[in-house]
Design a protein around this motif. Sequence first.
Motif, PDB file in Angstrom:
ATOM      1  N   TYR A 232      13.201  25.191 -32.405  1.00  0.00           N
ATOM      2  CA  TYR A 232      14.036  26.273 -31.868  1.00  0.00           C
ATOM      3  C   TYR A 232      14.345  26.038 -30.386  1.00  0.00           C
ATOM      4  CZ  TYR A 232      15.179  30.857 -29.925  1.00  0.00           C
ATOM      5  OH  TYR A 232      15.770  31.880 -29.246  1.00  0.00           O
ATOM      6  N   HIS A 233      13.331  25.664 -29.631  1.00  0.00           N
ATOM      7  CA  HIS A 233      13.531  25.427 -28.196  1.00  0.00           C
ATOM      8  C   HIS A 233      14.532  24.299 -27.960  1.00  0.00           C
ATOM      9  CE1 HIS A 233       9.447  27.340 -26.884  1.00  0.00           C
ATOM     10  NE2 HIS A 233      10.412  28.230 -26.979  1.00  0.00           N
ATOM     11  N   VAL A 234      14.392  23.206 -28.692  1.00  0.00           N
ATOM     12  CA  VAL A 234      15.266  22.052 -28.495  1.00  0.00           C
ATOM     13  C   VAL A 234      16.709  22.373 -28.865  1.00  0.00           C
ATOM     14  CG1 VAL A 234      15.784  19.709 -29.277  1.00  0.00           C
ATOM     15  CG2 VAL A 234      13.426  20.354 -28.777  1.00  0.00           C
ATOM     16  N   LEU A 235      16.898  23.044 -29.975  1.00  0.00           N
ATOM     17  CA  LEU A 235      18.254  23.280 -30.483  1.00  0.00           C
ATOM     18  C   LEU A 235      18.962  24.440 -29.800  1.00  0.00           C
ATOM     19  CD1 LEU A 235      17.761  22.697 -34.315  1.00  0.00           C
ATOM     20  CD2 LEU A 235      18.527  21.081 -32.560  1.00  0.00           C
ATOM     21  N   SER A 236      18.208  25.364 -29.227  1.00  0.00           N
ATOM     22  CA  SER A 236      18.838  26.541 -28.626  1.00  0.00           C
ATOM     23  C   SER A 236      18.740  26.569 -27.105  1.00  0.00           C
ATOM     24  CB  SER A 236      18.188  27.814 -29.181  1.00  0.00           C
ATOM     25  OG  SER A 236      16.836  27.908 -28.757  1.00  0.00           O
ATOM     26  N   ASN A 237      18.042  25.566 -26.532  1.00  0.00           N
ATOM     27  CA  ASN A 237      17.820  25.540 -25.086  1.00  0.00           C
ATOM     28  C   ASN A 237      17.109  26.800 -24.600  1.00  0.00           C
ATOM     29  OD1 ASN A 237      19.110  23.006 -24.596  1.00  0.00           O
ATOM     30  ND2 ASN A 237      21.092  24.036 -24.845  1.00  0.00           N
ATOM     31  N   ALA A 238      16.238  27.346 -25.444  1.00  0.00           N
ATOM     32  CA  ALA A 238      15.482  28.541 -25.065  1.00  0.00           C
ATOM     33  C   ALA A 238      14.428  28.172 -24.033  1.00  0.00           C
ATOM     34  CB  ALA A 238      14.808  29.150 -26.298  1.00  0.00           C
ATOM     35  N   LYS A 239      13.976  29.160 -23.294  1.00  0.00           N
ATOM     36  CA  LYS A 239      12.926  28.945 -22.306  1.00  0.00           C
ATOM     37  C   LYS A 239      11.618  28.583 -23.014  1.00  0.00           C
ATOM     38  CE  LYS A 239      14.901  32.175 -18.924  1.00  0.00           C
ATOM     39  NZ  LYS A 239      14.663  33.417 -18.144  1.00  0.00           N
ATOM     40  N   GLN A 240      10.912  27.617 -22.456  1.00  0.00           N
ATOM     41  CA  GLN A 240       9.692  27.134 -23.085  1.00  0.00           C
ATOM     42  C   GLN A 240       8.624  28.221 -23.202  1.00  0.00           C
ATOM     43  OE1 GLN A 240       9.169  23.972 -24.455  1.00  0.00           O
ATOM     44  NE2 GLN A 240      11.379  23.899 -24.163  1.00  0.00           N
ATOM     45  N   LYS A 241       8.649  29.193 -22.304  1.00  0.00           N
ATOM     46  CA  LYS A 241       7.640  30.250 -22.352  1.00  0.00           C
ATOM     47  C   LYS A 241       7.929  31.276 -23.447  1.00  0.00           C
ATOM     48  CE  LYS A 241       9.829  33.207 -18.838  1.00  0.00           C
ATOM     49  NZ  LYS A 241       9.643  33.870 -17.525  1.00  0.00           N
ATOM     50  N   ASP A 242       9.140  31.231 -24.020  1.00  0.00           N
ATOM     51  CA  ASP A 242       9.490  32.158 -25.098  1.00  0.00           C
ATOM     52  C   ASP A 242       8.800  31.704 -26.381  1.00  0.00           C
ATOM     53  OD1 ASP A 242      10.569  33.929 -26.845  1.00  0.00           O
ATOM     54  OD2 ASP A 242      12.646  33.278 -26.618  1.00  0.00           O
ATOM     55  N   SER A 243       7.812  32.462 -26.841  1.00  0.00           N
ATOM     56  CA  SER A 243       7.013  32.047 -27.997  1.00  0.00           C
ATOM     57  C   SER A 243       7.313  32.861 -29.253  1.00  0.00           C
ATOM     58  CB  SER A 243       5.517  32.160 -27.676  1.00  0.00           C
ATOM     59  OG  SER A 243       5.167  33.505 -27.410  1.00  0.00           O
ATOM     60  N   PHE A 244       8.333  33.721 -29.201  1.00  0.00           N
ATOM     61  CA  PHE A 244       8.633  34.576 -30.355  1.00  0.00           C
ATOM     62  C   PHE A 244       9.758  33.965 -31.187  1.00  0.00           C
ATOM     63  CE2 PHE A 244      10.649  38.236 -32.498  1.00  0.00           C
ATOM     64  CZ  PHE A 244       9.531  38.743 -33.146  1.00  0.00           C
ATOM     65  N   LEU A 245       9.536  33.929 -32.497  1.00  0.00           N
ATOM     66  CA  LEU A 245      10.559  33.513 -33.449  1.00  0.00           C
ATOM     67  C   LEU A 245      10.894  34.698 -34.334  1.00  0.00           C
ATOM     68  CD1 LEU A 245       9.614  29.951 -34.784  1.00  0.00           C
ATOM     69  CD2 LEU A 245      11.688  30.598 -33.569  1.00  0.00           C
ATOM     70  N   SER A 246      12.117  35.169 -34.255  1.00  0.00           N
ATOM     71  CA  SER A 246      12.524  36.287 -35.102  1.00  0.00           C
ATOM     72  C   SER A 246      12.885  35.779 -36.493  1.00  0.00           C
ATOM     73  CB  SER A 246      13.731  37.008 -34.490  1.00  0.00           C
ATOM     74  OG  SER A 246      14.887  36.193 -34.566  1.00  0.00           O
ATOM     75  N   VAL A 247      12.940  36.688 -37.442  1.00  0.00           N
ATOM     76  CA  VAL A 247      13.345  36.330 -38.798  1.00  0.00           C
ATOM     77  C   VAL A 247      14.752  35.747 -38.786  1.00  0.00           C
ATOM     78  CG1 VAL A 247      13.915  37.286 -41.069  1.00  0.00           C
ATOM     79  CG2 VAL A 247      11.812  37.989 -39.917  1.00  0.00           C
ATOM     80  N   GLN A 248      15.624  36.296 -37.956  1.00  0.00           N
ATOM     81  CA  GLN A 248      16.993  35.799 -37.881  1.00  0.00           C
ATOM     82  C   GLN A 248      17.043  34.382 -37.331  1.00  0.00           C
ATOM     83  OE1 GLN A 248      15.982  38.815 -36.706  1.00  0.00           O
ATOM     84  NE2 GLN A 248      16.844  40.022 -38.399  1.00  0.00           N
ATOM     85  N   GLN A 249      16.223  34.092 -36.338  1.00  0.00           N
ATOM     86  CA  GLN A 249      16.161  32.743 -35.781  1.00  0.00           C
ATOM     87  C   GLN A 249      15.617  31.751 -36.812  1.00  0.00           C
ATOM     88  OE1 GLN A 249      13.768  33.793 -32.433  1.00  0.00           O
ATOM     89  NE2 GLN A 249      15.519  34.135 -31.086  1.00  0.00           N
ATOM     90  N   MET A 250      14.620  32.184 -37.561  1.00  0.00           N
ATOM     91  CA  MET A 250      14.087  31.335 -38.629  1.00  0.00           C
ATOM     92  C   MET A 250      15.163  31.007 -39.646  1.00  0.00           C
ATOM     93  SD  MET A 250      10.403  33.133 -39.424  1.00  0.00           S
ATOM     94  CE  MET A 250       9.391  33.777 -38.092  1.00  0.00           C
TER      95      MET A 250
ATOM     96  N   ALA B 276       7.453  36.326 -35.636  1.00  0.00           N
ATOM     97  CA  ALA B 276       6.105  35.853 -35.320  1.00  0.00           C
ATOM     98  C   ALA B 276       6.034  35.314 -33.897  1.00  0.00           C
ATOM     99  CB  ALA B 276       5.698  34.759 -36.300  1.00  0.00           C
ATOM    100  N   TYR B 277       4.946  35.662 -33.211  1.00  0.00           N
ATOM    101  CA  TYR B 277       4.605  35.015 -31.958  1.00  0.00           C
ATOM    102  C   TYR B 277       3.821  33.753 -32.294  1.00  0.00           C
ATOM    103  CZ  TYR B 277       6.055  38.917 -29.030  1.00  0.00           C
ATOM    104  OH  TYR B 277       6.796  39.871 -28.381  1.00  0.00           O
ATOM    105  N   VAL B 278       4.254  32.621 -31.780  1.00  0.00           N
ATOM    106  CA  VAL B 278       3.601  31.352 -32.074  1.00  0.00           C
ATOM    107  C   VAL B 278       2.538  31.080 -31.014  1.00  0.00           C
ATOM    108  CG1 VAL B 278       3.907  28.880 -32.378  1.00  0.00           C
ATOM    109  CG2 VAL B 278       5.668  30.463 -33.183  1.00  0.00           C
ATOM    110  N   LEU B 279       1.303  30.953 -31.457  1.00  0.00           N
ATOM    111  CA  LEU B 279       0.179  30.697 -30.557  1.00  0.00           C
ATOM    112  C   LEU B 279      -0.052  29.192 -30.432  1.00  0.00           C
ATOM    113  CD1 LEU B 279      -2.344  33.382 -31.886  1.00  0.00           C
ATOM    114  CD2 LEU B 279      -0.628  33.637 -30.076  1.00  0.00           C
ATOM    115  N   GLN B 280      -0.523  28.779 -29.280  1.00  0.00           N
ATOM    116  CA  GLN B 280      -0.819  27.363 -29.062  1.00  0.00           C
ATOM    117  C   GLN B 280      -2.249  27.007 -29.470  1.00  0.00           C
ATOM    118  OE1 GLN B 280       1.554  25.062 -28.280  1.00  0.00           O
ATOM    119  NE2 GLN B 280       2.834  26.878 -28.621  1.00  0.00           N
ATOM    120  N   CYS B 281      -3.045  28.009 -29.803  1.00  0.00           N
ATOM    121  CA  CYS B 281      -4.406  27.741 -30.265  1.00  0.00           C
ATOM    122  C   CYS B 281      -4.370  27.288 -31.729  1.00  0.00           C
ATOM    123  CB  CYS B 281      -5.281  28.978 -30.113  1.00  0.00           C
ATOM    124  SG  CYS B 281      -4.815  30.357 -31.194  1.00  0.00           S
TER     125      CYS B 281
END
Length: 296
Positions: free
Chosen positions: A212-230, A278-283
Amino acid sequence: MRYGVIDIGSNTIRAVAYEFENRKAVKVEDKLVRSHIPDEIEEERLTPQGQSRLAVVLNKLVYLLKEVGCKEIGCFSTASLRGIKNLSEVQTFLYEMAGVQLDPLSAVREAEYDFAALRASVPEHCGIGLDLGGGSCQILQFEQSRLVQLQSLEIGSYRMKSRFVKNALPTPEERAKISFFVRNEMMDVHNVYGSRYLYAMGGTAKAALKLYHVLSNAKQKDSFLSVQQMEKLIALGDHNPEDVYRRLEDILKNRAETIIPGLTILKTICEFLETDGAYVLQCSIREGYFMKMCGN
């Protein structure tokens, strides 16, 4: 003191060196290789060739961890080897050939380590955590730092890809079959606290966020993926699938074939539980396993 953790999964095998810093697990080394285990299982047994290939990989990873100063190394497997009929044979072989004491995690123990990592990363006192791997998916519902409900479902990204997808990327019809299967598996799962989002752990979720980050140029700190984005990411391969697959290989390497099935699973779970995304965790489960190794 540094500790090494080797995670043998269905999609990847990962070795991480950790040490404590301000009471938190900090990575000092991280090595990822592709897992060929699912391709080496025949009649519910890991083949001799599969055992040998795994031993070679583990030897290299153990050497790497020792080189960076790890004095203790833990090695575990999840759904990748769960249920194979020759598990004891595999454990003996890996110990003799790689000096590794394989710790095969049950679904319950896997969830316990997932939860330990989740609670160290999430400030909320109640919610839904999810660890989506290649072979299985753990859904954890918690309240007041206590695990209230656990479901371990055999709906991993590699498992769904192998079962329903013929070519590199799934067609809309194949994605519909995956979604239908996931919904059937989740019939006994309920959003106990009415959570509006999930906390997603594991390589599939991290890969989805990276895509998502690569294709949308979203900010790296944005960790939320909405159902629509999925949904937009899932539909990438509907036109020019060969070109899209090459692009996925450039971005995700080892997960190019499993990312769309994985996203289909994640989106279906979000919709089934009536969450926004979903919020994507790095853990990961590895942090939980590390903390247990250290007695925390």
